[in-house]
Design a protein around this motif. Structure first.
Motif, PDB file in Angstrom:
ATOM      1  N   PHE A 141      70.261   3.892  44.042  1.00  0.00           N
ATOM      2  CA  PHE A 141      70.895   5.124  43.574  1.00  0.00           C
ATOM      3  C   PHE A 141      70.039   6.360  43.840  1.00  0.00           C
ATOM      4  O   PHE A 141      70.289   7.427  43.278  1.00  0.00           O
TER       5      PHE A 141
ATOM      6  N   LEU B 156      71.295   5.376  34.281  1.00  0.00           N
ATOM      7  CA  LEU B 156      71.330   6.709  34.877  1.00  0.00           C
ATOM      8  C   LEU B 156      72.543   7.514  34.415  1.00  0.00           C
ATOM      9  O   LEU B 156      72.723   8.661  34.839  1.00  0.00           O
ATOM     10  N   GLY B 157      73.378   6.904  33.574  1.00  0.00           N
ATOM     11  CA  GLY B 157      74.575   7.596  33.115  1.00  0.00           C
ATOM     12  C   GLY B 157      75.634   7.735  34.180  1.00  0.00           C
ATOM     13  O   GLY B 157      76.433   8.671  34.168  1.00  0.00           O
ATOM     14  N   MET B 158      75.659   6.761  35.117  1.00  0.00           N
ATOM     15  CA  MET B 158      76.607   6.809  36.226  1.00  0.00           C
ATOM     16  C   MET B 158      77.632   5.703  36.092  1.00  0.00           C
ATOM     17  O   MET B 158      77.387   4.665  35.469  1.00  0.00           O
ATOM     18  N   ASP B 159      78.793   5.909  36.701  1.00  0.00           N
ATOM     19  CA  ASP B 159      79.804   4.856  36.804  1.00  0.00           C
ATOM     20  C   ASP B 159      79.562   4.079  38.087  1.00  0.00           C
ATOM     21  O   ASP B 159      79.240   4.666  39.126  1.00  0.00           O
ATOM     22  N   PHE B 160      79.747   2.763  38.017  1.00  0.00           N
ATOM     23  CA  PHE B 160      79.562   1.938  39.212  1.00  0.00           C
ATOM     24  C   PHE B 160      80.625   0.853  39.188  1.00  0.00           C
ATOM     25  O   PHE B 160      80.608  -0.021  38.330  1.00  0.00           O
TER      26      PHE B 160
ATOM     27  N   GLN C  51      74.764  -2.444  38.149  1.00  0.00           N
ATOM     28  CA  GLN C  51      75.486  -1.914  36.991  1.00  0.00           C
ATOM     29  C   GLN C  51      74.516  -1.522  35.881  1.00  0.00           C
ATOM     30  O   GLN C  51      74.703  -0.510  35.203  1.00  0.00           O
TER      31      GLN C  51
ATOM     32  N   ALA D 285      72.917   1.748  37.008  1.00  0.00           N
ATOM     33  CA  ALA D 285      73.885   2.843  36.905  1.00  0.00           C
ATOM     34  C   ALA D 285      74.055   3.274  35.451  1.00  0.00           C
ATOM     35  O   ALA D 285      74.099   4.473  35.138  1.00  0.00           O
TER      36      ALA D 285
ATOM     37  N   LYS E  69      66.636   6.806  43.378  1.00  0.00           N
ATOM     38  CA  LYS E  69      65.482   7.061  42.521  1.00  0.00           C
ATOM     39  C   LYS E  69      64.238   6.354  43.076  1.00  0.00           C
ATOM     40  O   LYS E  69      64.308   5.222  43.529  1.00  0.00           O
TER      41      LYS E  69
END
Length: 260
Positions: free
Chosen positions: A30, A233-237, A227, A230, A32
């Motif tokens: 992602f 990181l506060g992301m949707d995956f 997952q 994600a 990082k």
């Protein structure tokens, strides 16, 4: 700002090192930057997992004051960076685990995440790795002995006032013999934030001295680690693993002898 996350467990053999490496690889996926530190000072595994058991400068050299920690960072082909520990008995002499936090603080500002692979159990090494963290990930199997040891680890973290991000449950199966996720959460009073299924690709990656997320990125366990990353990181995956296809006898023979 650099975040320090320690993967810790009260019990060995729960895929803690696998989780540390694959979480870092997933965070790297992602975008990082990550450094994985092998803080298991007596029985380190990261170098063995990745095919570099011996390096010129290791974490033990850093803890003894011989080198700066920046000199012990090595780049893996997957894109993550590692700080391996030494394997020899000589490396163990005159080591003070209490120096770990101070030495790791020199990585602040050099990377996005420092993922610390702690020693199993709740001994001095594990405590030093826990104290070096901003937050903890508790790694366990869905078996009562492992979950009970995870609970001890959580209680210790509470006493030390170290935040616990959540529990990663590894090697889950669909045979109805595991503890349920709900029961794990009730027993530990801690949320399960990741469920990593049993996956033969984990062993295949280890044989190849590679990281699962790099070796088999669409495998069920690799998707689980992505997952997890994600979510952190506060992301949707929404990626799903490739379907597991039924294999005929010929395909199984080819796989057995290493042709697929």
């Amino acid at each position: 700002m650099t975040k320090y996350i320690t993967c810790v467990s009260g019990k060995g053999g729960v895929a803690k090192t696998t989780t540390a490496l694959n979480l870092a690889a997933a965070l790297n996926f992602f975008g990082k930057d990550c450094i994985v530190v092998d803080a298991n000072l007596t029985t380190p595994n990261i170098g063995l997992h990745l095919g570099v058991p011996v390096v010129p400068i290791n974490l033990h050299n850093v803890l003894k004051g011989k080198n700066h920690i920046a000199e012990a960072i090595y780049l893996h082909p997957s894109g993550i960076k590692i700080v391996p520990a030494g394997l020899s008995l000589d490396d163990l002499r005159n080591i003070n685990a209490d120096h770990l936090k101070k030495k790791l603080s020199d990585l602040r500002g050099l990377t996005d995440f420092v993922i610390i692979d702690a020693a199993a159990g709740l001994g001095k090494e594990a405590l030093a790795a826990m104290n070096a963290a901003d937050e903890l990930l508790i790694v366990t199997n869905p078996e009562l002995p492992a979950v009970t040891d995870a609970l001890k680890t959580i209680k210790l973290a509470e006493e030390l006032k170290i935040p616990v991000r959540g529990i990663v449950v590894t090697r889950t199966k669909e045979d109805n013999h595991d503890m349920s996720i709900k029961n794990i959460e009730v027993l530990t009073e801690t949320p399960v934030i990741s469920i990593i299924p049993e996956d033969k690709n984990v062993r295949k990656a280890l044989i190849k001295r590679d990281i699962l997320v790099n070796h088999a990125p669409k495998s069920p366990a690799a998707i689980g680690y992505k997952q997890l990353a994600a979510g952190m990181l506060g992301m949707d995956f929404g990626e799903v693993p490739e379907p597991i296809l039924r294999k005929g006898i010929f395909s199984k023979l080819l796989e057995k002898f290493g042709f697929v």
